[in-house]
Design a protein around this motif. Structure first.
Motif, mmCIF file in Angstrom:
data_model
loop_
_atom_site.group_PDB
_atom_site.id
_atom_site.type_symbol
_atom_site.label_atom_id
_atom_site.label_comp_id
_atom_site.label_asym_id
_atom_site.label_seq_id
_atom_site.Cartn_x
_atom_site.Cartn_y
_atom_site.Cartn_z
ATOM 1 N N UNK A 154 40.008 43.531 42.556
ATOM 2 C CA UNK A 154 40.298 44.590 41.587
ATOM 3 C C UNK A 154 40.101 44.074 40.156
ATOM 4 N N UNK A 155 40.389 42.785 39.965
ATOM 5 C CA UNK A 155 40.267 42.167 38.648
ATOM 6 C C UNK A 155 38.850 42.257 38.076
ATOM 7 N N UNK A 156 37.874 42.476 38.936
ATOM 8 C CA UNK A 156 36.507 42.638 38.434
ATOM 9 C C UNK A 156 36.298 44.000 37.782
ATOM 10 N N UNK A 157 37.203 44.919 38.083
ATOM 11 C CA UNK A 157 37.022 46.291 37.602
ATOM 12 C C UNK A 157 38.031 46.687 36.533
ATOM 13 N N UNK A 158 39.146 45.966 36.447
ATOM 14 C CA UNK A 158 40.186 46.343 35.493
ATOM 15 C C UNK A 158 41.040 45.112 35.203
ATOM 16 N N UNK A 159 41.706 45.081 34.040
ATOM 17 C CA UNK A 159 42.580 43.940 33.745
ATOM 18 C C UNK A 159 43.777 43.921 34.698
ATOM 19 N N UNK A 160 44.004 42.786 35.327
ATOM 20 C CA UNK A 160 45.075 42.663 36.309
ATOM 21 C C UNK A 160 45.955 41.478 35.936
#
Lengths: 423, 256
Positions: A154-160
């Protein structure tokens, strides 16, 4: 009805796909919710929230961000929302409860993974969830291996940002968790540019305690026979509590509780007196996952309590309000949150104690153990729970399922047979 | 006046007609076909001749909405039917077209626990059908074929679809049909045994459902699972319908 398409496209959403998602929900909601007899009047507010789930609250989030505010999305009941709000940000719950998002999740995640994780990631990837689109930061945690690794994707798509939750409850684990909460506070302050003061944090601790107490009062009414509110409605209220503005939510829930308490006084119920009473325990049910409750309640039994993250695990235990310094407050937060009995802990005997206590308090006739497919922690823990309940002569049945509808017939048979056994 | 029990399953529909004393006047089984509800109504015949019509099985809700007066689950129906045929029955093993289940009864015959396979055909009649097809054998001959071999090949796949490819690969690798048939039967036995062990085996065990009607299969199961007193009704496919009809008599007695 207002057209929110500009709002959604400004959030970078896939409008065409989103239309497909939102066209299905009213039909499901009509069947599952609006056909229930004798619903409390005050449920109207929650109907409105669901009808406008991608609009009214989103307008508020957009407005908040326009004024420079931040929005944080969380997936789990371990994330201390008090800190997010004390720093001036808005906290929203993000669990994905629809089959609609699963195929998009499976583009990047294995099929043999819990539907909740697949749906959450799919919701972000497909650009069809305005909550995800409104988040400045997504907050993950390490409650299971599937989630832990999914955050990296998910971190590739949004700040996590990920909080490391300990898996035991020894003193050193509490200390470590307290340390995590301090790091979390620093990260949130960095995001919002606001310092968390003891005064602001105290305010948010009190507010979140009130929110939990409102839910606790609502659950308390379900101990009555006849039960004055359906399990489906109570579940919905709990689900909405993750998204809604907390002050408004508290007001509306307290109004609902007042109405439901009046029903108890006059002996009014949504099921006949003596209807089988079911405790659902297990994995969370995120909006719009109402599948099991709907099957149970259309078979003539009442779900009177949920020992889940979208149930008692979310609101039991309050944060101590006496702390005056940040130090004391963070310690109080760490202690409260570590009391949650998630199956990620070993040992997790506290959960068994909770189940027995709830069986007693809600005069439960049978326990249905709800397990989202491939959720290993809860699936394995069934062994212990089943054994303990059967030793006490309490009927229990495990139901393992996902968000799709293909097994509804089989689930119905199992639930009905379980009820036949109780009667 | 008579009572009709009708069991609308995924593969077959069974009906049982009982008189007031619980004696079986008629019973038969037919394929469900593509429109099981219509078929069921056809099989029921003249509805006005029955005091009650009790539906069970996969299609029970449809039948209740259409023509049946009551419904019960197949769990309860098999428990009632098995207990009627074998009054001391304490465990029912029912393997149907899509489900396999184990039901535990107390001394009075009440259901005290049950377990059912999850959403998967492994260990069910459907599994056997698919494997028989892969073996190129009629379902009725699968046990006889297995008995020609004493080999110990194991099927590793849990999934029906994968198991079918495994069967095909084993045959392609030159394994005799009998040895592969044996592997298929052992796979379904082991899976059934797991279900039985999960719930605990209290004898006598009664084996019902379509799979119990396959020639030689109950004996094969009994040997493999060391269940020497496995009881099999003469028409295992009728047990659900019989149980439903018995329920109709009971309800009739209770309500007058």
């Amino acid at each position: 009805m207002t057209d929110y398409r500009k709002l959604w496209s400004d959030l970078g959403m896939d409008l065409e796909k989103h239309d497909r998602l939102t066209s299905a929900l009213p039909l499901i909601y009509e069947e599952v919710y609006l056909q229930q007899p004798e619903r409390p009047q005050a449920m109207e507010y929650f109907d409105l929230v669901v009808a406008e789930i991608h609009s009214l609250r989103i307008v508020e989030l957009v407005e908040h961000r326009r004024r420079g505010g931040k929005v944080c999305g969380a997936f789990c009941v371990f994330v201390p929302v008090e800190i997010i709000r004390a720093a001036g940000a808005v906290a929203v719950g993000l669990c994905g409860g629809s089959q609609f998002w699963v195929p998009d999740g499976e583009r990047v995640l294995p099929r043999n993974l819990c539907p909740l994780i697949k749906a959450s990631v799919g919701a972000r990837l497909s650009g069809t969830c305005p909550y995800f689109q409104s988040c400045d930061l997504l907050i993950g945690e390490t409650t299971c291996d599937g989630k832990k690794k999914a955050w990296e994707v998910l971190g590739e798509y949004a700040p996590v940002y990920v909080m490391d939750l300990p898996q035991m409850k020894r003193p050193q684990d509490l200390a470590a968790w307290r340390g995590e909460i301090e790091l979390f506070l620093a990260r949130i302050e960095e995001l919002t540019g606001c310092r968390v003061t003891p005064g602001r944090l105290a305010e948010e601790i009190r507010l979140q305690n009130r929110l939990r107490q409102a839910l606790e009062r609502l659950y308390h009414t379900r101990k009555a026979d006849p039960v004055p509110i359906s399990g489906k409605d109570a579940l919905l209220v709990t689900q909405v509590s993750f998204y809604d503005d907390p002050r408004r939510f508290i007001d509306k829930t307290e109004a609902l509780v007042a109405e439901v308490e009046a029903r108890i006084a006059s002996g009014q119920g949504v099921f006949p007196p003596g209807a089988p009473r079911i405790l659902v325990t297990g994995t969370p049910m995120a909006i719009p996952n109402w599948k099991l409750h709907h099957i149970i309640e259309t078979a003539g039994a009442a779900v009177v309590c949920e020992e889940t993250c979208t149930g008692t695990r979310f609101f039991e235990h309050q944060v101590d309000e006496t702390g005056r310094t940040l130090e004391e407050q963070l310690q109080a937060l760490a202690e409260r949150y570590l009391k949650i009995n998630c199956s990620c802990f070993t040992p997790n005997s506290g959960r068994l104690e909770d189940i027995f206590r709830l069986v007693e308090a809600y005069q439960v006739d049978g326990v249905i153990y709800y397990n989202l497919q491939f959720c290993h922690g809860y699936a394995v823990e069934y062994y212990t729970v089943e054994k303990a309940l059967k030793e006490q002569g309490i009927p229990v049945m495990k139901v393992e399922t996902d968000y799709s509808e293909e097994d509804t017939g089989q689930l119905r048979t199992r639930v009905e047979a379980f009820l036949e056994m109780l009667r | 006046m008579t009572v009709l029990g009708i069991d609308i399953g995924s593969r077959t529909i069974a009906i049982a007609v009982l008189n007031e004393r619980g004696e079986l006047l008629a019973g038969h089984v037919a394929d469900s076909g593509p429109r099981p509800l219509e078929r069921a109504r056809e099989m029921a015949g003249n509805l006005s001749s029955f005091r009650r019509v009790v539906a069970t099985g996969y299609g029970r809700h449809g039948a209740r909405a259409d023509f049946a007066t009551d419904l019960i689950t197949e769990i309860k129906a098999h428990a009632l039917g098995a207990r009627h045929l074998f009054p001391f029955c304490r465990t029912v093993l029912d393997i149907g077209g899509q489900d396999s289940k184990v039901i535990r009864l107390d001394e009075q015959g009440r259901v005290v626990d049950f377990i059912m396979n999850d959403r998967c055909a492994a260990g069910t009649g459907k599994f056997l059908e698919v494997m028989a097809q892969g073996l190129g054998l009629p379902l009725e001959e699968i046990v006889a074929a297995a008995c020609t071999s004493d080999g110990e090949i194991t099927l590793n796949s849990m999934c029906t679809v994968f198991a079918e490819s495994e069967v095909v690969s084993l045959l392609a690798a030159g394994q005799p049909v009998g040895a592969v048939a044996r592997a298929v039967l052992n796979s379904i036995c082991d899976r059934t045994m797991n279900l039985l062990l999960r719930l605990g085996i209290e004898p006598p065990v009664v084996f019902t459902g379509g799979v119990a009607a396959i020639p030689g299969l109950p004996a094969y199961f009994a040997r493999r699972m060391d269940l020497m007193d496995l009881q099999v009704p003469s028409s295992p496919q009728l047990v659900g319908a019989l149980g439903a009809a018995l329920y109709g008599i009971k309800v009739k007695k209770a309500t007058g």
